[in-house]
Design a protein around this motif. Structure first.
Motif, PDB file in Angstrom:
ATOM      1  N   GLN A   1      35.226  -2.619   5.195  1.00 33.36           N
ATOM      2  CA  GLN A   1      36.402  -3.350   5.664  1.00 33.36           C
ATOM      3  C   GLN A   1      37.005  -2.737   6.927  1.00 33.36           C
ATOM      4  OE1 GLN A   1      39.136  -4.695   2.285  1.00 33.36           O
ATOM      5  NE2 GLN A   1      37.852  -3.182   1.260  1.00 33.36           N
ATOM      6  N   MET A   2      36.959  -1.426   7.028  1.00 34.80           N
ATOM      7  CA  MET A   2      37.674  -0.750   8.104  1.00 34.80           C
ATOM      8  C   MET A   2      36.845  -0.538   9.362  1.00 34.80           C
ATOM      9  SD  MET A   2      40.610  -0.630   6.924  1.00 34.80           S
ATOM     10  CE  MET A   2      41.228   0.069   8.448  1.00 34.80           C
ATOM     11  N   GLU A   3      35.534  -0.324   9.220  1.00 31.04           N
ATOM     12  CA  GLU A   3      34.754   0.008  10.406  1.00 31.04           C
ATOM     13  C   GLU A   3      33.351  -0.593  10.430  1.00 31.04           C
ATOM     14  OE1 GLU A   3      34.692   4.270  10.424  1.00 31.04           O
ATOM     15  OE2 GLU A   3      33.338   4.422   8.704  1.00 31.04           O
ATOM     16  N   GLY A   4      32.838  -1.030   9.277  1.00 26.00           N
ATOM     17  CA  GLY A   4      31.475  -1.547   9.274  1.00 26.00           C
ATOM     18  C   GLY A   4      30.497  -0.519   9.817  1.00 26.00           C
ATOM     19  N   ASN A   5      29.413  -0.980  10.444  1.00 25.20           N
ATOM     20  CA  ASN A   5      28.464  -0.081  11.113  1.00 25.20           C
ATOM     21  C   ASN A   5      28.121   1.116  10.236  1.00 25.20           C
ATOM     22  OD1 ASN A   5      26.879   0.316  13.393  1.00 25.20           O
ATOM     23  ND2 ASN A   5      28.382   1.593  14.423  1.00 25.20           N
ATOM     24  N   MET A   6      27.889   0.851   8.971  1.00 26.37           N
ATOM     25  CA  MET A   6      27.787   1.932   7.995  1.00 26.37           C
ATOM     26  C   MET A   6      26.589   2.847   8.209  1.00 26.37           C
ATOM     27  SD  MET A   6      29.170   0.252   4.446  1.00 26.37           S
ATOM     28  CE  MET A   6      28.218  -1.260   4.590  1.00 26.37           C
ATOM     29  N   VAL A   7      25.453   2.301   8.520  1.00 23.99           N
ATOM     30  CA  VAL A   7      24.264   3.130   8.711  1.00 23.99           C
ATOM     31  C   VAL A   7      24.476   4.125   9.847  1.00 23.99           C
ATOM     32  CG1 VAL A   7      21.864   3.086   9.502  1.00 23.99           C
ATOM     33  CG2 VAL A   7      22.608   1.543   7.686  1.00 23.99           C
ATOM     34  N   ALA A   8      25.014   3.661  10.959  1.00 22.75           N
ATOM     35  CA  ALA A   8      25.261   4.553  12.092  1.00 22.75           C
ATOM     36  C   ALA A   8      26.260   5.647  11.726  1.00 22.75           C
ATOM     37  CB  ALA A   8      25.764   3.757  13.296  1.00 22.75           C
ATOM     38  N   ASN A   9      27.305   5.288  10.986  1.00 19.40           N
ATOM     39  CA  ASN A   9      28.315   6.279  10.619  1.00 19.40           C
ATOM     40  C   ASN A   9      27.810   7.266   9.579  1.00 19.40           C
ATOM     41  OD1 ASN A   9      30.541   5.568  12.311  1.00 19.40           O
ATOM     42  ND2 ASN A   9      30.861   3.748  11.065  1.00 19.40           N
ATOM     43  N   LEU A  10      26.985   6.803   8.662  1.00 14.52           N
ATOM     44  CA  LEU A  10      26.390   7.731   7.697  1.00 14.52           C
ATOM     45  C   LEU A  10      25.475   8.727   8.397  1.00 14.52           C
ATOM     46  CD1 LEU A  10      25.670   5.181   4.840  1.00 14.52           C
ATOM     47  CD2 LEU A  10      27.150   7.190   4.656  1.00 14.52           C
ATOM     48  N   ARG A  11      24.737   8.260   9.386  1.00 19.23           N
ATOM     49  CA  ARG A  11      23.906   9.182  10.170  1.00 19.23           C
ATOM     50  C   ARG A  11      24.777  10.167  10.962  1.00 19.23           C
ATOM     51  NH1 ARG A  11      20.046   4.260  12.220  1.00 19.23           N
ATOM     52  NH2 ARG A  11      18.368   4.492  10.660  1.00 19.23           N
ATOM     53  N   LYS A  12      25.842   9.662  11.542  1.00 16.83           N
ATOM     54  CA  LYS A  12      26.703  10.489  12.381  1.00 16.83           C
ATOM     55  C   LYS A  12      27.379  11.597  11.592  1.00 16.83           C
ATOM     56  CE  LYS A  12      30.506  10.036  15.729  1.00 16.83           C
ATOM     57  NZ  LYS A  12      31.431   9.056  16.386  1.00 16.83           N
ATOM     58  N   TYR A  13      27.752  11.289  10.356  1.00 14.79           N
ATOM     59  CA  TYR A  13      28.498  12.266   9.551  1.00 14.79           C
ATOM     60  C   TYR A  13      27.687  12.760   8.353  1.00 14.79           C
ATOM     61  CZ  TYR A  13      32.243  10.701  12.527  1.00 14.79           C
ATOM     62  OH  TYR A  13      32.996  10.393  13.637  1.00 14.79           O
ATOM     63  N   GLY A  14      26.379  12.643   8.441  1.00 13.95           N
ATOM     64  CA  GLY A  14      25.523  13.110   7.357  1.00 13.95           C
ATOM     65  C   GLY A  14      25.696  14.586   7.048  1.00 13.95           C
ATOM     66  N   ASP A  15      26.014  15.363   8.062  1.00 12.43           N
ATOM     67  CA  ASP A  15      26.164  16.806   7.851  1.00 12.43           C
ATOM     68  C   ASP A  15      27.429  17.164   7.080  1.00 12.43           C
ATOM     69  OD1 ASP A  15      27.635  15.934  10.077  1.00 12.43           O
ATOM     70  OD2 ASP A  15      27.639  17.922  10.999  1.00 12.43           O
ATOM     71  N   VAL A  16      28.383  16.233   6.982  1.00 16.72           N
ATOM     72  CA  VAL A  16      29.593  16.492   6.213  1.00 16.72           C
ATOM     73  C   VAL A  16      29.772  15.440   5.104  1.00 16.72           C
ATOM     74  CG1 VAL A  16      30.844  17.781   7.985  1.00 16.72           C
ATOM     75  CG2 VAL A  16      30.997  15.274   7.938  1.00 16.72           C
ATOM     76  N   LEU A  17      28.698  14.767   4.736  1.00 16.39           N
ATOM     77  CA  LEU A  17      28.762  13.756   3.684  1.00 16.39           C
ATOM     78  C   LEU A  17      28.597  14.441   2.327  1.00 16.39           C
ATOM     79  CD1 LEU A  17      28.858  10.765   2.828  1.00 16.39           C
ATOM     80  CD2 LEU A  17      26.371  10.701   3.114  1.00 16.39           C
TER      81      LEU A  17
END
Length: 259
Positions: free
Chosen positions: A185-201
């Motif tokens: 709902q807030m940002e979409g683009n989930m795959v890109a964001n999961l990759r971007k913050y994978g190191d702190v997921l």
């Protein structure tokens, strides 16, 4: 894949303490709940021991807000108390948020009257100290971004915010809880964001969008998300089913077992 059933959402037809048995009967090993005050922690432990369950997380903040400087001492004190509860339950992840809510979901202090710099500095400073407590205890704090559509006034609403805060703090014991329903709902683009913050997921909450029902009832491509997190990033995080069943709880968990 570690799959956890949130008993604040699923099996609501049963008494709180009876839900642990229902989770085990459905073939799951992991369970999560919300706030611990008012709960019988010894009984929760006994139910988990009886049915071979592990508590994967619960809320480690309550009436104090991360972004409010005056709440800092109370926030950290509650974190310390939550860690002691976590030790009793052998729970390794504790959820925190930008603002405090009571058990009815209402803000106790939303910090909306504070300047932006005050909220940012307070969040970073308090999160840093909270992370130190987590490091000493061997638990991980997972910071959850929440949508401001169903929760107007929410401050941390994106993985960009929580992910960067975790990176700035730089503790291995402070990570993000990525809630798929909120983030779609807030940002979409989930795959890109999961990759971007994978190191702190550190943790994932599952719920389809827009209705927050079971995977497959909405618009989200969960197969792709699982492929990215599990195979591409190689992360062994907990997938917590914090969703509103569209069908009976029993039928819902049958679908979730095949997730």
């Amino acid at each position: 894949m570690k799959k956890s059933i949130c008993i604040e959402k699923i099996f609501l037809e049963y008494d709180f303490y009876d839900r642990f048995a229902k989770v085990a009967e459905a073939g799951f090993q992991y369970v999560e709940f919300g706030y611990w005050p008012g709960r019988d922690i010894d009984r929760i432990k006994a139910e988990c021991d009886k049915y071979g369950l592990t508590v994967t997380t619960f809320s480690a903040d309550f009436k104090a807000s991360l972004i409010v400087p005056e709440d800092r001492a109370e926030f950290l004190d509650y974190i310390a108390k939550s860690i002691e509860v976590a030790k009793k339950l052998n729970c390794k992840n504790l959820v925190i948020h930008s603002q405090a809510m009571d058990d009815t979901g209402k803000f106790t202090h939303d910090g909306s009257d504070l300047p932006e710099v005050v909220k940012l500095y307070s969040a970073a400073l308090t999160a840093q100290d909270a992370a130190k407590l987590a490091e000493e205890a061997g638990v991980t704090l997972v910071l959850e971004a929440v949508n401001n559509i169903s929760k107007p006034g929410y401050y941390m609403t994106t993985s960009n915010f929580t992910g960067n805060l975790c990176k700035v703090v730089g503790s291995p014991n402070l990570k993000i809880l990525y809630d798929i329903w909120h983030m779609q709902q807030m940002e979409g683009n989930m795959v890109a964001n999961l990759r971007k913050y994978g190191d702190v997921l550190g943790y994932i909450h599952v719920g389809d969008c827009p209705e927050r029902h079971e995977p497959g009832t909405g618009e989200i491509n969960f197969d792709k998300i699982k492929q990215v997190v599990c195979e591409e990033l190689g992360l062994d995080v907990v997938w917590g089913f914090e969703l509103d069943p569209e069908i009976s709880s029993e039928d819902c968990v049958k679908k979730l077992a095949a997730f």
